[in-house]
Design a protein around this motif. Structure first.
Motif, PDB file in Angstrom:
ATOM      1  N   VAL A 125      49.513 -43.945  37.368  1.00  0.00           N
ATOM      2  CA  VAL A 125      48.946 -43.857  38.643  1.00  0.00           C
ATOM      3  C   VAL A 125      49.712 -42.823  39.502  1.00  0.00           C
ATOM      4  N   HIS A 126      48.942 -41.844  40.146  1.00  0.00           N
ATOM      5  CA  HIS A 126      49.747 -40.863  40.948  1.00  0.00           C
ATOM      6  C   HIS A 126      50.128 -41.478  42.496  1.00  0.00           C
ATOM      7  N   GLY A 127      49.194 -42.171  43.114  1.00  0.00           N
ATOM      8  CA  GLY A 127      49.507 -42.808  44.287  1.00  0.00           C
ATOM      9  C   GLY A 127      49.512 -44.222  44.208  1.00  0.00           C
ATOM     10  N   GLU A 128      50.371 -44.978  44.064  1.00  0.00           N
ATOM     11  CA  GLU A 128      50.571 -46.451  43.715  1.00  0.00           C
ATOM     12  C   GLU A 128      50.635 -47.088  45.188  1.00  0.00           C
ATOM     13  N   THR A 129      49.182 -47.624  45.598  1.00  0.00           N
ATOM     14  CA  THR A 129      49.098 -47.898  46.842  1.00  0.00           C
ATOM     15  C   THR A 129      49.431 -49.429  46.933  1.00  0.00           C
ATOM     16  N   SER A 130      49.778 -50.033  45.995  1.00  0.00           N
ATOM     17  CA  SER A 130      50.415 -51.564  46.115  1.00  0.00           C
ATOM     18  C   SER A 130      51.881 -51.370  46.748  1.00  0.00           C
ATOM     19  N   THR A 131      52.643 -50.151  46.615  1.00  0.00           N
ATOM     20  CA  THR A 131      53.770 -50.166  47.172  1.00  0.00           C
ATOM     21  C   THR A 131      54.008 -48.768  47.728  1.00  0.00           C
ATOM     22  N   GLY A 132      53.145 -48.137  48.254  1.00  0.00           N
ATOM     23  CA  GLY A 132      53.186 -46.888  48.878  1.00  0.00           C
ATOM     24  C   GLY A 132      54.121 -46.005  48.368  1.00  0.00           C
ATOM     25  N   MET A 133      53.878 -45.748  47.020  1.00  0.00           N
ATOM     26  CA  MET A 133      54.851 -44.881  46.092  1.00  0.00           C
ATOM     27  C   MET A 133      54.008 -43.746  45.377  1.00  0.00           C
ATOM     28  N   LEU A 134      54.760 -42.408  45.617  1.00  0.00           N
ATOM     29  CA  LEU A 134      54.006 -41.454  45.045  1.00  0.00           C
ATOM     30  C   LEU A 134      54.622 -41.140  43.531  1.00  0.00           C
ATOM     31  N   ASN A 135      53.861 -41.066  42.452  1.00  0.00           N
ATOM     32  CA  ASN A 135      54.453 -40.826  41.301  1.00  0.00           C
ATOM     33  C   ASN A 135      54.073 -39.348  40.956  1.00  0.00           C
ATOM     34  N   PRO A 136      54.973 -38.376  40.897  1.00  0.00           N
ATOM     35  CA  PRO A 136      54.526 -37.088  40.802  1.00  0.00           C
ATOM     36  C   PRO A 136      53.960 -36.822  39.379  1.00  0.00           C
ATOM     37  N   ILE A 137      53.145 -36.040  39.426  1.00  0.00           N
ATOM     38  CA  ILE A 137      52.406 -35.742  37.872  1.00  0.00           C
ATOM     39  C   ILE A 137      53.424 -34.830  36.957  1.00  0.00           C
ATOM     40  N   ALA A 138      53.991 -33.901  37.698  1.00  0.00           N
ATOM     41  CA  ALA A 138      54.490 -32.876  36.825  1.00  0.00           C
ATOM     42  C   ALA A 138      55.680 -33.200  35.803  1.00  0.00           C
ATOM     43  N   PRO A 139      56.324 -34.333  36.364  1.00  0.00           N
ATOM     44  CA  PRO A 139      57.618 -34.634  35.320  1.00  0.00           C
ATOM     45  C   PRO A 139      56.926 -35.008  34.153  1.00  0.00           C
ATOM     46  N   ILE A 140      55.804 -35.878  34.216  1.00  0.00           N
ATOM     47  CA  ILE A 140      54.987 -36.445  33.085  1.00  0.00           C
ATOM     48  C   ILE A 140      54.603 -35.363  32.183  1.00  0.00           C
ATOM     49  N   ALA A 141      53.740 -34.422  33.129  1.00  0.00           N
ATOM     50  CA  ALA A 141      53.049 -33.452  32.328  1.00  0.00           C
ATOM     51  C   ALA A 141      54.169 -32.473  31.491  1.00  0.00           C
ATOM     52  N   ASN A 142      55.234 -32.408  32.169  1.00  0.00           N
ATOM     53  CA  ASN A 142      56.278 -31.797  31.305  1.00  0.00           C
ATOM     54  C   ASN A 142      56.831 -32.291  29.989  1.00  0.00           C
ATOM     55  N   ILE A 143      56.845 -33.689  30.163  1.00  0.00           N
ATOM     56  CA  ILE A 143      57.204 -34.517  28.862  1.00  0.00           C
ATOM     57  C   ILE A 143      55.963 -34.128  27.850  1.00  0.00           C
ATOM     58  N   LEU A 144      54.892 -34.089  28.297  1.00  0.00           N
ATOM     59  CA  LEU A 144      53.733 -34.049  27.432  1.00  0.00           C
ATOM     60  C   LEU A 144      53.674 -32.680  26.796  1.00  0.00           C
ATOM     61  N   LYS A 145      54.293 -31.618  27.311  1.00  0.00           N
ATOM     62  CA  LYS A 145      54.283 -30.386  26.709  1.00  0.00           C
ATOM     63  C   LYS A 145      54.810 -30.581  25.022  1.00  0.00           C
ATOM     64  N   ASP A 146      55.655 -31.581  25.145  1.00  0.00           N
ATOM     65  CA  ASP A 146      56.395 -31.628  23.529  1.00  0.00           C
ATOM     66  C   ASP A 146      55.488 -32.385  22.614  1.00  0.00           C
ATOM     67  N   PHE A 147      54.499 -32.842  23.277  1.00  0.00           N
ATOM     68  CA  PHE A 147      53.422 -33.804  22.735  1.00  0.00           C
ATOM     69  C   PHE A 147      51.742 -33.451  22.994  1.00  0.00           C
ATOM     70  N   PRO A 148      51.466 -32.191  22.748  1.00  0.00           N
ATOM     71  CA  PRO A 148      50.544 -31.690  23.103  1.00  0.00           C
ATOM     72  C   PRO A 148      48.900 -32.493  22.910  1.00  0.00           C
ATOM     73  N   ASP A 149      49.186 -33.095  21.964  1.00  0.00           N
ATOM     74  CA  ASP A 149      47.744 -33.970  21.304  1.00  0.00           C
ATOM     75  C   ASP A 149      47.476 -35.162  22.507  1.00  0.00           C
ATOM     76  N   ILE A 150      48.693 -35.446  23.308  1.00  0.00           N
ATOM     77  CA  ILE A 150      48.527 -36.715  24.008  1.00  0.00           C
ATOM     78  C   ILE A 150      47.614 -36.189  25.279  1.00  0.00           C
ATOM     79  N   LEU A 151      46.430 -37.158  25.479  1.00  0.00           N
ATOM     80  CA  LEU A 151      45.683 -36.775  26.695  1.00  0.00           C
ATOM     81  C   LEU A 151      46.273 -37.629  27.909  1.00  0.00           C
ATOM     82  N   LEU A 152      46.505 -36.974  29.064  1.00  0.00           N
ATOM     83  CA  LEU A 152      46.776 -37.599  30.206  1.00  0.00           C
ATOM     84  C   LEU A 152      45.881 -38.017  31.134  1.00  0.00           C
ATOM     85  N   VAL A 153      45.737 -39.159  31.302  1.00  0.00           N
ATOM     86  CA  VAL A 153      44.897 -39.992  32.368  1.00  0.00           C
ATOM     87  C   VAL A 153      45.553 -40.234  33.677  1.00  0.00           C
TER      88      VAL A 153
END
Ligand SMILES: Cc1ncc(COP(=O)(O)O)c(C=O)c1O
Length: 351
Positions: A129-157
């Motif tokens: 979840v990018h913007g977790e509205t239950s807590t008012g928190m932003l979860n940046p996408i870049a660090p997760i996308a970065n991890i997935l560079k090592d696992f290129p077959d995983i799709l990011l939703v």
């Protein structure tokens, strides 16, 4: 009543008037030109060359459909709030293999645990979840996308329900495969249409799925939507209102909209310092569209929201385990700094 809920948010009168058009069919010339416009404008909002489908449904239905379209070997769901937890629960209600990294509410995702979880279980899809509205928190996408560079077959939703249109977001640059937005939040539209962006490589994965079904079948949608057609009767009046509002948003400029949301967060920061509240989320990960704030002295918050209602303002008294222990203020959509100032002035009086 001024609606400062976290969504559905306030919809302006001129947008609402676009709902009351004479209804036309979805096999008409009129619909084709509406669909063609939506196709282009949604692609601009998502910043993508991939298709964006305007599904007629709730966000929960669209997210569930995304999982059914693409997961075959297992899905990893990250959560640090109610909506992440909802997606883990939704996935668990099927025969999918589900791995759930359940961080405490308001805790940032830990990259090491994510990598470990992936190494051990090899899921083919990751949901966050990018913007977790239950807590008012932003979860940046870049660090997760970065991890997935090592696992290129995983799709990011990505659930971008609380951020699409209010916070910088690019399906292309952020390497998102399925981006689920919402009409009723930062786009300031009525609920009922869920725009879902789907990357080209996602369609290759769909071929393996045995659960695509019909109504939200990404492959069938893609075939028809590229010709400005849908596979079933959509919510045409809502689509008409969406076209009107997207035109306005794009004419105004998305960056201006993002800046306005940031300016409202700055105002919230000033206000809470003087009014005996603390943030629930970490200070460096505050969501520019929704604030979740905790009163000092463990004060109950339902009575505060009730007093605000008496004065003509709708605000929220907390969600899930933060119910009656937090206030959530939605400063999103078409609200501006001056509107929020008035809301906060009233809240100070009420307190
Ligand atoms: C971040 C987020 N995700 C998902 C949802 C769920 O949307 P729906 O009620 O349309 O299923 C919401 C609703 O508020 C939300 O804020």
């Amino acid at each position: 009543m001024k609606n400062f809920l976290t969504g559905p948010t306030m919809v302006s009168e001129d947008v609402l008037s676009k709902l009351s058009i004479p209804v036309f069919g979805h096999h008409t010339r009129e619909f084709k030109s509406l669909a063609e416009f939506l196709k282009r404008s949604l692609a601009s909002i998502f910043d993508t060359d991939d298709p964006v489908f305007p599904f007629t449904c709730t966000v929960s239905a669209a997210l569930e459909a995304a999982l059914n379209n693409i997961v075959s070997d297992g899905v990893l769901v990250l959560s640090n709030g109610a909506f992440g937890e909802r997606w883990a629960f939704a996935a668990s209600q099927s025969d999918l293999k589900v791995y759930h990294l359940n961080f405490n509410w308001g805790m940032p995702f830990d990259p090491q645990s994510i990598s470990q979880m992936i190494e051990t279980n090899r899921p083919d899809t990751l949901v966050m979840v990018h913007g977790e509205t239950s807590t008012g928190m932003l979860n940046p996408i870049a660090p997760i996308a970065n991890i997935l560079k090592d696992f290129p077959d995983i799709l990011l939703v990505v659930d971008a329900v609380g951020t699409l249109g209010g916070v910088p977001l690019s399906m292309r640059d952020d390497r998102v495969d399925v981006l689920v937005g919402a009409s009723q939040k930062c786009l300031a539209l009525p609920p009922g249409i869920v725009p879902v962006g789907v990357s080209r490589r996602t369609f290759e994965r769909c071929v393996k799925s045995r659960r695509q079904g019909y109504a939200f079948n990404f492959t069938l949608w893609h075939e028809r939507w590229q010709n400005d057609e849908t596979i079933a009767t959509p919510a045409i009046p809502q689509m008409n209102a969406m076209a009107f509002q997207l035109q306005r948003i794009l004419d105004d400029g998305l960056e201006k909209r993002w800046k306005r949301h940031s300016a409202m967060l700055e105002l919230m920061k000033e206000w809470i310092g003087k009014n005996g509240f603390a943030w629930f989320a970490p200070q460096d990960l505050l969501l520019p569209t929704v604030s979740c704030i905790i009163p000092d002295g463990r004060r109950e918050t339902i009575p505060i929201a009730d007093r605000m209602r008496e004065r003509g303002y709708l605000i929220d008294a907390g969600y899930g385990k933060l119910k009656n222990a937090s206030l959530r203020i939605g400063h999103l959509g078409d609200w501006d700094v001056q509107d929020l100032e008035e809301c906060l002035k009233t809240l100070s009086d009420v307190l």
